[in-house]
Design a protein around this motif. Structure first.
Motif, PDB file in Angstrom:
ATOM      1  N   VAL A  85       0.872  -1.169   0.000  1.00  0.00           N
ATOM      2  CA  VAL A  85       0.000   0.000   0.000  1.00  0.00           C
ATOM      3  C   VAL A  85       0.909   1.220   0.000  1.00  0.00           C
ATOM      4  CG1 VAL A  85      -1.773   1.297   1.224  1.00  0.00           C
ATOM      5  CG2 VAL A  85      -1.891  -1.195   1.150  1.00  0.00           C
ATOM      6  N   ALA A  86       0.926   1.919  -1.142  1.00  0.00           N
ATOM      7  CA  ALA A  86       1.704   3.162  -1.229  1.00  0.00           C
ATOM      8  C   ALA A  86       0.900   4.257  -0.543  1.00  0.00           C
ATOM      9  CB  ALA A  86       1.959   3.524  -2.694  1.00  0.00           C
ATOM     10  N   THR A  87       1.573   5.033   0.274  1.00  0.00           N
ATOM     11  CA  THR A  87       0.867   6.090   1.011  1.00  0.00           C
ATOM     12  C   THR A  87       1.551   7.439   0.783  1.00  0.00           C
ATOM     13  OG1 THR A  87       2.229   5.787   2.972  1.00  0.00           O
ATOM     14  CG2 THR A  87       0.190   4.507   2.856  1.00  0.00           C
ATOM     15  N   SER A  88       0.798   8.510   1.034  1.00  0.00           N
ATOM     16  CA  SER A  88       1.407   9.852   1.036  1.00  0.00           C
ATOM     17  C   SER A  88       0.654  10.695   2.047  1.00  0.00           C
ATOM     18  CB  SER A  88       1.360  10.483  -0.362  1.00  0.00           C
ATOM     19  OG  SER A  88       0.098  11.019  -0.636  1.00  0.00           O
ATOM     20  N   PRO A  89       1.387  11.463   2.850  1.00  0.00           N
ATOM     21  CA  PRO A  89       0.742  12.269   3.894  1.00  0.00           C
ATOM     22  C   PRO A  89       0.055  13.510   3.315  1.00  0.00           C
ATOM     23  CG  PRO A  89       3.102  12.662   3.900  1.00  0.00           C
ATOM     24  CD  PRO A  89       2.845  11.618   2.852  1.00  0.00           C
ATOM     25  N   SER A  90      -1.113  13.832   3.884  1.00  0.00           N
ATOM     26  CA  SER A  90      -1.882  14.978   3.394  1.00  0.00           C
ATOM     27  C   SER A  90      -1.201  16.302   3.704  1.00  0.00           C
ATOM     28  CB  SER A  90      -3.285  14.953   3.996  1.00  0.00           C
ATOM     29  OG  SER A  90      -3.193  15.021   5.406  1.00  0.00           O
ATOM     30  N   THR A  91      -0.118  16.253   4.500  1.00  0.00           N
ATOM     31  CA  THR A  91       0.616  17.484   4.808  1.00  0.00           C
ATOM     32  C   THR A  91       1.473  17.926   3.621  1.00  0.00           C
ATOM     33  OG1 THR A  91       2.256  16.044   5.817  1.00  0.00           O
ATOM     34  CG2 THR A  91       0.727  17.154   7.304  1.00  0.00           C
ATOM     35  N   LEU A  92       1.746  17.005   2.688  1.00  0.00           N
ATOM     36  CA  LEU A  92       2.538  17.370   1.504  1.00  0.00           C
ATOM     37  C   LEU A  92       1.647  18.002   0.439  1.00  0.00           C
ATOM     38  CD1 LEU A  92       4.882  14.296   0.832  1.00  0.00           C
ATOM     39  CD2 LEU A  92       5.500  16.523   1.796  1.00  0.00           C
ATOM     40  N   GLU A  93       2.257  18.761  -0.475  1.00  0.00           N
ATOM     41  CA  GLU A  93       1.532  19.286  -1.638  1.00  0.00           C
ATOM     42  C   GLU A  93       1.217  18.118  -2.582  1.00  0.00           C
ATOM     43  OE1 GLU A  93       0.962  22.586  -2.449  1.00  0.00           O
ATOM     44  OE2 GLU A  93       2.114  23.652  -0.916  1.00  0.00           O
ATOM     45  N   THR A  94       0.178  18.285  -3.380  1.00  0.00           N
ATOM     46  CA  THR A  94      -0.251  17.203  -4.276  1.00  0.00           C
ATOM     47  C   THR A  94       0.855  16.706  -5.212  1.00  0.00           C
ATOM     48  OG1 THR A  94      -2.510  18.038  -4.157  1.00  0.00           O
ATOM     49  CG2 THR A  94      -2.035  16.471  -5.910  1.00  0.00           C
ATOM     50  N   PRO A  95       1.649  17.575  -5.848  1.00  0.00           N
ATOM     51  CA  PRO A  95       2.700  17.042  -6.731  1.00  0.00           C
ATOM     52  C   PRO A  95       3.662  16.097  -6.012  1.00  0.00           C
ATOM     53  CG  PRO A  95       2.366  19.373  -7.176  1.00  0.00           C
ATOM     54  CD  PRO A  95       1.560  19.046  -5.941  1.00  0.00           C
ATOM     55  N   ALA A  96       4.054  16.446  -4.783  1.00  0.00           N
ATOM     56  CA  ALA A  96       4.962  15.580  -4.017  1.00  0.00           C
ATOM     57  C   ALA A  96       4.270  14.275  -3.632  1.00  0.00           C
ATOM     58  CB  ALA A  96       5.452  16.311  -2.758  1.00  0.00           C
TER      59      ALA A  96
END
Lengths: 184, 184
Positions: B33-44
């Motif tokens: 499961v690839a994740t990304s934190p909502s604290t980052l900007e969408t491109p990152a």
């Protein structure tokens, strides 16, 4: 500062490269409309658009990308494709280490015409004047992409108007603004 | 046939690699499961997800990608990010020359449980049984990605049921189906 402005879309994606200098002077380096036929599958369409965007990023090496902000409540028939294109462009910018800024249509219209509710023709008219172009950029997607780049170049400051305008570019802005007001 | 199944999302993107063999046998090669934190900007955030997807494509070299179809009328709070992720994944598949297929949640549920309106727990239960896993894949995004890959492996054919089941995999399917029915 060199900026790539993007009016994202799957059928037509407006792309304009603008260089901003002193006294709010803006010049156009390139403008294109990347297209993809609806007869292709979405992945192939995204690749066609991405190829053009990445070629422009690599050719002009802008320092920033400015793109129109998309809303979930926009036209549902095109919103998915537009969102997918915007994702592909965001990734291309991110992987080149370029900051990407989003602007609403109202912000862009207000920046280049002084009126957040200006029509497409007025935006095209002002973009043509501000960039000192002999001909209006067509289609509207091309003019919109350039307008977005100009909006980013000018963000955070008021447009020079009235008697304070002293440079040729500022005079051109003032004249164009008056002309636009006469037409509007 | 080796398939990457994708349950697209910006906060959590389920990714499962399944190999299908004779007699509808399916085995799991990888699940993440690839994740990304909502604290980052969408491109990152898109880049974080894309990095994992591309690493899995390059490591496992699947012959096809299967992804959940997104609808413009889905939850508006997450639809834009999900669409952007899906665009990035479509481009990654296209650039590797991989065919990409889309399946609705109902199609996936029907394929792995026999019921297009099955609940998340039933999908997870069947995925665990069909792949012969000792533990259920968690979170649900991981199980969903594997279910999408299985649905693609089995597309165009009916699931073997009843007395016709002769291979171990078919017996496992039949038993799991009965068990699911008892629970359902």
């Amino acid at each position: 500062m060199r900026i790539l402005g993007v009016d994202p879309g799957l059928t037509r994606c407006g792309l304009g490269v603008v260089e901003s200098g002193a006294a709010r002077r803006v010049t156009m380096l390139d403008v294109r409309v990347a297209t993809s036929p609806s007869t292709l599958e979405t992945p192939a369409r995204l690749a066609q658009i991405a190829d053009v965007v990445e070629a422009m990023l690599d050719e002009h090496r802008p320092e920033a990308v400015a793109m129109e902000r998309i809303f979930a409540r926009s036209d549902v028939s095109t919103i998915m494709g537009t969102a997918q294109v915007s994702g592909v462009i965001m990734l291309a910018a991110e992987r080149r280490g370029l900051p990407l800024s989003l602007y609403t249509p109202s912000e862009v219209k207000a920046a280049v015409t002084g009126d957040g509710r200006a029509g497409k023709e007025q935006v095209t008219f002002m973009v043509t004047r501000l960039l000192g172009l002999a001909q209006a950029p067509r289609p509207a997607d091309a003019a919109d992409a350039l307008a977005i780049a100009i909006a980013h170049a000018w963000r955070g400051g008021a447009a020079p108007v009235g008697s304070a305008a002293t440079t040729p570019a500022q005079r051109r802005w003032t004249e164009a603004e008056k002309a636009a007001r006469r037409r509007g």
